[in-house]
Write an enzyme that holds these catalytic residues in place. Structure first.
Site, PDB file in Angstrom:
ATOM      1  N   LYS A   8       0.527   5.225   8.331  1.00 53.46           N
ATOM      2  CA  LYS A   8       1.058   5.542   6.989  1.00 53.46           C
ATOM      3  C   LYS A   8      -0.088   5.692   5.992  1.00 53.46           C
ATOM      4  O   LYS A   8      -0.126   6.625   5.188  1.00 53.46           O
ATOM      5  CB  LYS A   8       2.020   4.411   6.591  1.00 53.46           C
ATOM      6  CG  LYS A   8       2.550   4.423   5.179  1.00 53.46           C
ATOM      7  CD  LYS A   8       1.968   3.356   4.278  1.00 53.46           C
ATOM      8  CE  LYS A   8       1.939   1.944   4.743  1.00 53.46           C
ATOM      9  NZ  LYS A   8       1.211   1.021   3.862  1.00 53.46           N
TER      10      LYS A   8
ATOM     11  N   LYS B  67      -7.067   1.459  -3.008  1.00 59.05           N
ATOM     12  CA  LYS B  67      -6.580   0.819  -1.774  1.00 59.05           C
ATOM     13  C   LYS B  67      -6.618   1.798  -0.592  1.00 59.05           C
ATOM     14  O   LYS B  67      -7.064   1.459   0.502  1.00 59.05           O
ATOM     15  CB  LYS B  67      -5.156   0.285  -2.001  1.00 59.05           C
ATOM     16  CG  LYS B  67      -4.480  -0.275  -0.777  1.00 59.05           C
ATOM     17  CD  LYS B  67      -5.215  -1.456  -0.155  1.00 59.05           C
ATOM     18  CE  LYS B  67      -4.748  -1.701   1.268  1.00 59.05           C
ATOM     19  NZ  LYS B  67      -5.551  -2.649   2.014  1.00 59.05           N
TER      20      LYS B  67
ATOM     21  N   THR C 118       0.865  -1.175   0.000  1.00 57.59           N
ATOM     22  CA  THR C 118       0.000   0.000   0.000  1.00 57.59           C
ATOM     23  C   THR C 118       0.903   1.227   0.000  1.00 57.59           C
ATOM     24  O   THR C 118       1.584   1.499   0.992  1.00 57.59           O
ATOM     25  CB  THR C 118      -0.900   0.023   1.254  1.00 57.59           C
ATOM     26  OG1 THR C 118      -1.578  -1.218   1.347  1.00 57.59           O
ATOM     27  CG2 THR C 118      -1.896   1.166   1.183  1.00 57.59           C
TER      28      THR C 118
HETATM   29  P1  NAD Z   1       5.488  -5.888   7.831  1.00 53.41           P
HETATM   30  O1  NAD Z   1       5.901  -4.744   8.675  1.00 53.41           O
HETATM   31  O2  NAD Z   1       5.119  -7.166   8.494  1.00 53.41           O
HETATM   32  O3  NAD Z   1       6.640  -6.208   6.750  1.00 53.41           O
HETATM   33  C1  NAD Z   1       7.263  -5.140   6.086  1.00 53.41           C
HETATM   34  C2  NAD Z   1       8.328  -5.625   5.126  1.00 53.41           C
HETATM   35  O4  NAD Z   1       9.111  -4.483   4.750  1.00 53.41           O
HETATM   36  C3  NAD Z   1       9.296  -6.651   5.691  1.00 53.41           C
HETATM   37  O5  NAD Z   1       9.718  -7.507   4.656  1.00 53.41           O
HETATM   38  C4  NAD Z   1      10.482  -5.799   6.152  1.00 53.41           C
HETATM   39  O6  NAD Z   1      11.701  -6.524   6.130  1.00 53.41           O
HETATM   40  C5  NAD Z   1      10.474  -4.714   5.087  1.00 53.41           C
HETATM   41  N1  NAD Z   1      11.088  -3.494   5.603  1.00 53.41           N
HETATM   42  C6  NAD Z   1      10.587  -2.680   6.560  1.00 53.41           C
HETATM   43  N2  NAD Z   1      11.440  -1.668   6.780  1.00 53.41           N
HETATM   44  C7  NAD Z   1      12.502  -1.858   5.953  1.00 53.41           C
HETATM   45  C8  NAD Z   1      13.705  -1.161   5.721  1.00 53.41           C
HETATM   46  N3  NAD Z   1      13.996  -0.026   6.392  1.00 53.41           N
HETATM   47  N4  NAD Z   1      14.548  -1.651   4.785  1.00 53.41           N
HETATM   48  C9  NAD Z   1      14.273  -2.791   4.097  1.00 53.41           C
HETATM   49  N5  NAD Z   1      13.146  -3.494   4.276  1.00 53.41           N
HETATM   50  C10 NAD Z   1      12.275  -3.031   5.195  1.00 53.41           C
HETATM   51  O7  NAD Z   1       4.309  -5.344   6.895  1.00 53.41           O
HETATM   52  P2  NAD Z   1       3.093  -6.151   6.245  1.00 53.41           P
HETATM   53  O8  NAD Z   1       1.961  -6.166   7.227  1.00 53.41           O
HETATM   54  O9  NAD Z   1       3.594  -7.414   5.639  1.00 53.41           O
HETATM   55  O10 NAD Z   1       2.670  -5.130   5.081  1.00 53.41           O
HETATM   56  C11 NAD Z   1       3.383  -5.038   3.851  1.00 53.41           C
HETATM   57  C12 NAD Z   1       2.622  -4.072   2.944  1.00 53.41           C
HETATM   58  O11 NAD Z   1       1.305  -4.594   2.688  1.00 53.41           O
HETATM   59  C13 NAD Z   1       2.404  -2.677   3.528  1.00 53.41           C
HETATM   60  O12 NAD Z   1       2.456  -1.721   2.515  1.00 53.41           O
HETATM   61  C14 NAD Z   1       0.992  -2.774   4.108  1.00 53.41           C
HETATM   62  O13 NAD Z   1       0.398  -1.501   4.218  1.00 53.41           O
HETATM   63  C15 NAD Z   1       0.310  -3.664   3.101  1.00 53.41           C
HETATM   64  N6  NAD Z   1      -0.831  -4.459   3.578  1.00 53.41           N
HETATM   65  C16 NAD Z   1      -0.788  -5.072   4.796  1.00 53.41           C
HETATM   66  C17 NAD Z   1      -1.882  -5.823   5.213  1.00 53.41           C
HETATM   67  C18 NAD Z   1      -1.905  -6.506   6.561  1.00 53.41           C
HETATM   68  O14 NAD Z   1      -2.987  -6.880   7.039  1.00 53.41           O
HETATM   69  N7  NAD Z   1      -0.776  -6.731   7.220  1.00 53.41           N
HETATM   70  C19 NAD Z   1      -3.006  -5.959   4.398  1.00 53.41           C
HETATM   71  C20 NAD Z   1      -3.004  -5.345   3.145  1.00 53.41           C
HETATM   72  C21 NAD Z   1      -1.904  -4.590   2.751  1.00 53.41           C
END
Ligand code: NAD
Length: 302
Positions: A249, A180, A104
């Site tokens: 965010k 989204k 997102t």
């Molecule tokens: P998360 O925090 O569990 O994972 C984030 C990922 O980004 C990890 O792979 C982490 O290693 C990487 N990351 C974070 N900071 C970093 C940095 N400084 N350098 C390199 N890599 C870095 O997040 P998530 O819940 O898996 O969400 C991922 C995306 O999907 C986001 O954009 C979120 O908004 C979106 N999303 C999440 C959900 C949910 O329910 N969790 C649902 C729909 C969409």
């Protein structure tokens, strides 16, 4: 020219093994794809079947030798670095390759990355998703796409192995991200509303779970009110599926979009402040249900 029957699609680059990335990568492996994975914390790759994945040390290495790369990173700046940085995807990615970008992020970032791909001779498909990690594990994501038509055709079988439905929102790379962000705004506003209503019930001596069950099965008979309603009414904040800081965010992106489009969204200010307050209190890594619901409860002194 890439076609959806191209054998090299059997190997896909995958970047971002967080709460969403891990179950999605597992589903790609069960669908028969081999993955070249990169994650900041490399050990997360240990959750994937060792025979079906190669662990890479940089985004460039994960994009090398494949013509599909998927990213599921947390936010705009981190995704930009993974694409445009010194060790980024564009350093190695195949001509005509398709980057399926599932985080997102803001529409501005999607458009910027789309242009960078075109300049490099590759392609960008926005494919953000709705559904928490349990939905991702069950292949029940709803996927919104935007980008060029051929990329959508190429991505289709891959996206079908991740979700229960794909909805298209045009050729402009930013379109799917507008949808989204609008959707997450609606979920956030609904969470704030439910937390306030169930707290009102609680303060009047009622069982908030029973009140949520009533609304979820009658007037508000829809997944958001049923699923989030149950968590909010039961103050059930574990496991953490979507972090408050990521919800914040999304509220920031919605706030900025409303300003850019001069489309007033007074409720955005409320939910933006709710999650800003959660992050300020140190709850950034809690689930966004806790960020909203606990904040409402604390305001009400319960
Ligand atoms: P998360 O925090 O569990 O994972 C984030 C990922 O980004 C990890 O792979 C982490 O290693 C990487 N990351 C974070 N900071 C970093 C940095 N400084 N350098 C390199 N890599 C870095 O997040 P998530 O819940 O898996 O969400 C991922 C995306 O999907 C986001 O954009 C979120 O908004 C979106 N999303 C999440 C959900 C949910 O329910 N969790 C649902 C729909 C969409």
């Amino acid at each position: 020219m890439i076609t959806s029957t191209n054998k090299t699609h059997n190997k896909i680059g995958f970047i971002g093994l967080g709460n969403m990335g891990v179950p999605m990568a597992k589903n790609l492996i069960s669908a028969g794809y081999r993955l070249q994975v990169y994650n900041r914390t490399i050990s997360k790759a240990g959750e994937l079947d060792a025979a079906s994945r190669t662990v890479c040390q940089t985004p460039a290495a994960a994009a090398n030798g494949v013509d599909i790369i998927i990213t599921m990173l947390s936010e705009d700046e981190i995704l930009k670095e993974a694409v445009l940085g010194e060790e980024g995807i564009l350093k190695t990615f195949a001509k005509n390759g398709v980057h399926i970008s599932m985080s997102t992020i803001s529409p501005d970032t999607a458009q910027l990355l789309s242009k960078a791909h075109v300049t490099a001779g590759s392609r960008y498909l926005a494919a953000p998703v709705f559904g928490r990690p349990d939905a991702a594990a069950a292949k029940k994501l709803w996927i919104c796409t935007s980008g060029d038509e051929q990329s959508k055709e190429i991505a289709k079988p891959i996206l079908e192995s991740l979700g229960q439905g794909i909805f298209d929102f045009g050729e402009d790379a930013g379109g799917a991200n507008v949808v989204k962000v609008a959707g997450n705004f609606m979920i956030l506003a609904s969470m704030e509303m439910m937390a306030e209503a169930y707290t009102l019930a609680e303060k009047n001596g009622l069982d908030r779970t029973k009140v949520a069950e009533f609304f979820g099965s009658t007037l508000f008979n829809a997944p958001i009110f049923q699923n989030y309603g149950k968590l909010i009414a039961g103050k059930q904040y574990q496991p953490v599926g979507f972090k408050s800081k990521l919800g914040y965010k999304d509220a920031r992106i919605a706030f900025k979009l409303s300003q850019q489009a001069e489309s007033p969204m007074p409720i955005v200010s409320i939910v933006h402040n709710r999650l800003l307050s959660a992050v300020a209190k140190g709850w950034g890594d809690t689930d966004w249900v806790e960020g909203v619901s606990r904040g409402v409860s604390e305001d009400a002194g319960v």
